[in-house]
Design a protein around this motif. Structure first.
Motif, PDB file in Angstrom:
ATOM      1  N   VAL A   1     -52.202  13.460 -89.477  1.00 36.47           N
ATOM      2  CA  VAL A   1     -52.334  14.868 -89.074  1.00 36.47           C
ATOM      3  C   VAL A   1     -53.645  15.443 -89.596  1.00 36.47           C
ATOM      4  O   VAL A   1     -54.359  16.161 -88.880  1.00 36.47           O
ATOM      5  CB  VAL A   1     -51.131  15.684 -89.587  1.00 36.47           C
ATOM      6  CG1 VAL A   1     -51.373  17.174 -89.401  1.00 36.47           C
ATOM      7  CG2 VAL A   1     -49.858  15.271 -88.859  1.00 36.47           C
ATOM      8  N   ARG A   2     -53.968  15.127 -90.838  1.00 36.91           N
ATOM      9  CA  ARG A   2     -55.231  15.611 -91.409  1.00 36.91           C
ATOM     10  C   ARG A   2     -56.422  15.095 -90.605  1.00 36.91           C
ATOM     11  O   ARG A   2     -57.369  15.844 -90.322  1.00 36.91           O
ATOM     12  CB  ARG A   2     -55.347  15.161 -92.864  1.00 36.91           C
ATOM     13  CG  ARG A   2     -56.685  15.503 -93.518  1.00 36.91           C
ATOM     14  CD  ARG A   2     -56.696  15.105 -94.988  1.00 36.91           C
ATOM     15  NE  ARG A   2     -58.004  15.324 -95.585  1.00 36.91           N
ATOM     16  CZ  ARG A   2     -58.961  14.402 -95.654  1.00 36.91           C
ATOM     17  NH1 ARG A   2     -58.736  13.178 -95.160  1.00 36.91           N
ATOM     18  NH2 ARG A   2     -60.122  14.679 -96.211  1.00 36.91           N
ATOM     19  N   ALA A   3     -56.383  13.826 -90.213  1.00 38.15           N
ATOM     20  CA  ALA A   3     -57.479  13.253 -89.427  1.00 38.15           C
ATOM     21  C   ALA A   3     -57.612  13.958 -88.082  1.00 38.15           C
ATOM     22  O   ALA A   3     -58.725  14.276 -87.641  1.00 38.15           O
ATOM     23  CB  ALA A   3     -57.246  11.757 -89.226  1.00 38.15           C
ATOM     24  N   HIS A   4     -56.488  14.229 -87.428  1.00 38.54           N
ATOM     25  CA  HIS A   4     -56.529  14.927 -86.141  1.00 38.54           C
ATOM     26  C   HIS A   4     -57.112  16.333 -86.300  1.00 38.54           C
ATOM     27  O   HIS A   4     -57.910  16.783 -85.468  1.00 38.54           O
ATOM     28  CB  HIS A   4     -55.126  15.007 -85.539  1.00 38.54           C
ATOM     29  CG  HIS A   4     -54.661  13.728 -84.915  1.00 38.54           C
ATOM     30  ND1 HIS A   4     -55.345  13.106 -83.890  1.00 38.54           N
ATOM     31  CD2 HIS A   4     -53.575  12.954 -85.163  1.00 38.54           C
ATOM     32  CE1 HIS A   4     -54.700  12.005 -83.528  1.00 38.54           C
ATOM     33  NE2 HIS A   4     -53.629  11.892 -84.289  1.00 38.54           N
ATOM     34  N   PHE A   5     -56.721  17.018 -87.360  1.00 37.69           N
ATOM     35  CA  PHE A   5     -57.241  18.364 -87.585  1.00 37.69           C
ATOM     36  C   PHE A   5     -58.748  18.339 -87.845  1.00 37.69           C
ATOM     37  O   PHE A   5     -59.489  19.213 -87.380  1.00 37.69           O
ATOM     38  CB  PHE A   5     -56.519  19.017 -88.767  1.00 37.69           C
ATOM     39  CG  PHE A   5     -55.124  19.488 -88.442  1.00 37.69           C
ATOM     40  CD1 PHE A   5     -54.655  19.473 -87.144  1.00 37.69           C
ATOM     41  CD2 PHE A   5     -54.283  19.947 -89.441  1.00 37.69           C
ATOM     42  CE1 PHE A   5     -53.375  19.903 -86.832  1.00 37.69           C
ATOM     43  CE2 PHE A   5     -53.004  20.390 -89.152  1.00 37.69           C
ATOM     44  CZ  PHE A   5     -52.547  20.364 -87.836  1.00 37.69           C
ATOM     45  N   LEU A   6     -59.214  17.340 -88.582  1.00 38.18           N
ATOM     46  CA  LEU A   6     -60.649  17.239 -88.857  1.00 38.18           C
ATOM     47  C   LEU A   6     -61.430  16.911 -87.586  1.00 38.18           C
ATOM     48  O   LEU A   6     -62.528  17.439 -87.368  1.00 38.18           O
ATOM     49  CB  LEU A   6     -60.906  16.176 -89.925  1.00 38.18           C
ATOM     50  CG  LEU A   6     -60.488  16.540 -91.355  1.00 38.18           C
ATOM     51  CD1 LEU A   6     -60.703  15.354 -92.289  1.00 38.18           C
ATOM     52  CD2 LEU A   6     -61.262  17.748 -91.863  1.00 38.18           C
ATOM     53  N   ILE A   7     -60.869  16.050 -86.748  1.00 31.69           N
ATOM     54  CA  ILE A   7     -61.533  15.737 -85.474  1.00 31.69           C
ATOM     55  C   ILE A   7     -61.605  16.982 -84.601  1.00 31.69           C
ATOM     56  O   ILE A   7     -62.630  17.263 -83.963  1.00 31.69           O
ATOM     57  CB  ILE A   7     -60.782  14.604 -84.746  1.00 31.69           C
ATOM     58  CG1 ILE A   7     -60.895  13.298 -85.537  1.00 31.69           C
ATOM     59  CG2 ILE A   7     -61.339  14.406 -83.337  1.00 31.69           C
ATOM     60  CD1 ILE A   7     -60.036  12.176 -84.989  1.00 31.69           C
TER      61      ILE A   7
END
Length: 333
Positions: free
Chosen positions: A11-17
């Protein structure tokens, strides 16, 4: 099954992308170079991007652009210092202006399939973000709306059981106002989630609490699987005694002076986490800058390999296809 930590990292990776993609869009709109581009040009990233504004490729008046940027910068400083609330910042007319410019940018790229695919991805991340907010804050109306927004994507991706179950769930919840108004009032007051503390951002889904709290206590030392047996009477005694055990546990903690407590600050709001997010965001930006999906080309292209899809690939129209599937299901059992 994916563990909770793995899900949190994803989820964190998706938010950063999503943040990186939004940064690229705003860079196109306002003519502001991204930090990675400034670093390549100057050899340092300790540069204010506002000093490198280039309005040659934008339709925005330079003076208006400068005013918007300075106002946004001032509002961000006030928000970080705690001088204004998040609600007041979100109600600022500047936010609506920025949203309007982003909407115009998306509309101008409507005929470009690669851009549409990534816009669709950003919409899905927005649904995820709003769903997490609904669960954490106990917002019942937002919970129902986000579940409804998920349906087209679930249908298009072939998750038929999720679609059927979610549609039935939404229909039953919509009927609560006539069948069980007292239950609806209970849910609207924030009780569709479980709270283990009185903090605002502390709501937990019931299935998560059952799995991580009730089932864990059942299987650990003192639980039913450790020699107590699993008969109906033993299960009832164990479950009904849990509230009293919790009260005794709290009393012993107070008596011994050993209390469990947490900080009011969320762990993701700390300085170390924000610094790490900033570094990881730059990593995503460095990858996406040279492979920007927001290029003016009508083909659907893999931004990494450059391979173009043929005319039979329709992944960029997933939402529209999902809506058609949902309409075809209407009136069927």
């Amino acid at each position: 099954m994916t563990s909770g930590k793995a899900i949190a990292r994803a989820v964190r990776a998706h938010f950063l992308i999503d943040t990186a993609l939004t940064s690229i869009i705003l860079s196109h709109i306002y003519g502001i170079p991204l930090p990675d581009e400034i670093e390549n040009e100057t050899g340092t990233n300790d540069i204010n991007p506002a000093n490198y504004i280039n309005t040659d490729n934008t339709d925005i008046n330079a003076e208006d652009l400068s005013d918007e940027l300075h106002e946004a910068d001032a509002m961000l400083d006030e928000l970080l210092k705690g001088d204004i609330s998040v609600e007041k910042a979100c109600d600022n007319v500047l936010i609506d202006q920025i949203k309007s410019r982003i909407d115009n940018f998306r509309e101008s790229h409507k005929s470009f399939r690669t851009s549409q695919l990534w816009f669709q991805y950003m919409d899905m991340i927005d649904i995820l973000r709003r769903f997490i907010k609904a669960e954490r804050t106990g917002n019942w109306e937002l919970h129902l709306q986000t579940v409804k927004d998920m349906l087209p994507y679930l249908a298009a991706s072939g998750h038929n059981l999720y679609v059927k179950s979610s549609r039935v769930y939404l229909q039953q919840m919509e009927n609560l106002k006539t069948t069980h108004p007292e239950v609806l009032a209970f849910l609207q007051s924030g009780h569709h989630v479980i709270r283990r503390s009185d903090k605002f951002w502390a709501g937990l889904s019931s299935d998560l609490v059952i799995e991580q709290v009730l089932m864990r206590s059942l299987k650990t030392t003192g639980g039913m699987t450790r020699g107590r047996g699993m008969s109906e009477g033993q299960r009832a005694q164990w479950i009904l005694s849990m509230p009293d055990c919790a009260e005794m546990n709290n009393a012993l903690q107070e008596f011994t002076g050993v209390n469990y407590g947490t900080s009011d600050q969320h762990k993701e709001g700390g300085e170390s986490r924000r610094s790490r997010d900033c570094q990881d965001l730059k990593t995503f930006l460095s990858f996406l800058i040279s492979r920007s999906p927001f290029v003016e080309e009508t083909s659907l292209r893999n931004i990494e390999t450059g391979v173009s899809a043929d005319k039979f690939v329709n992944v960029d129209n997933s939402k529209e296809l999902g809506i058609k599937i949902l309409k075809s299901m209407d009136g069927k059992k």
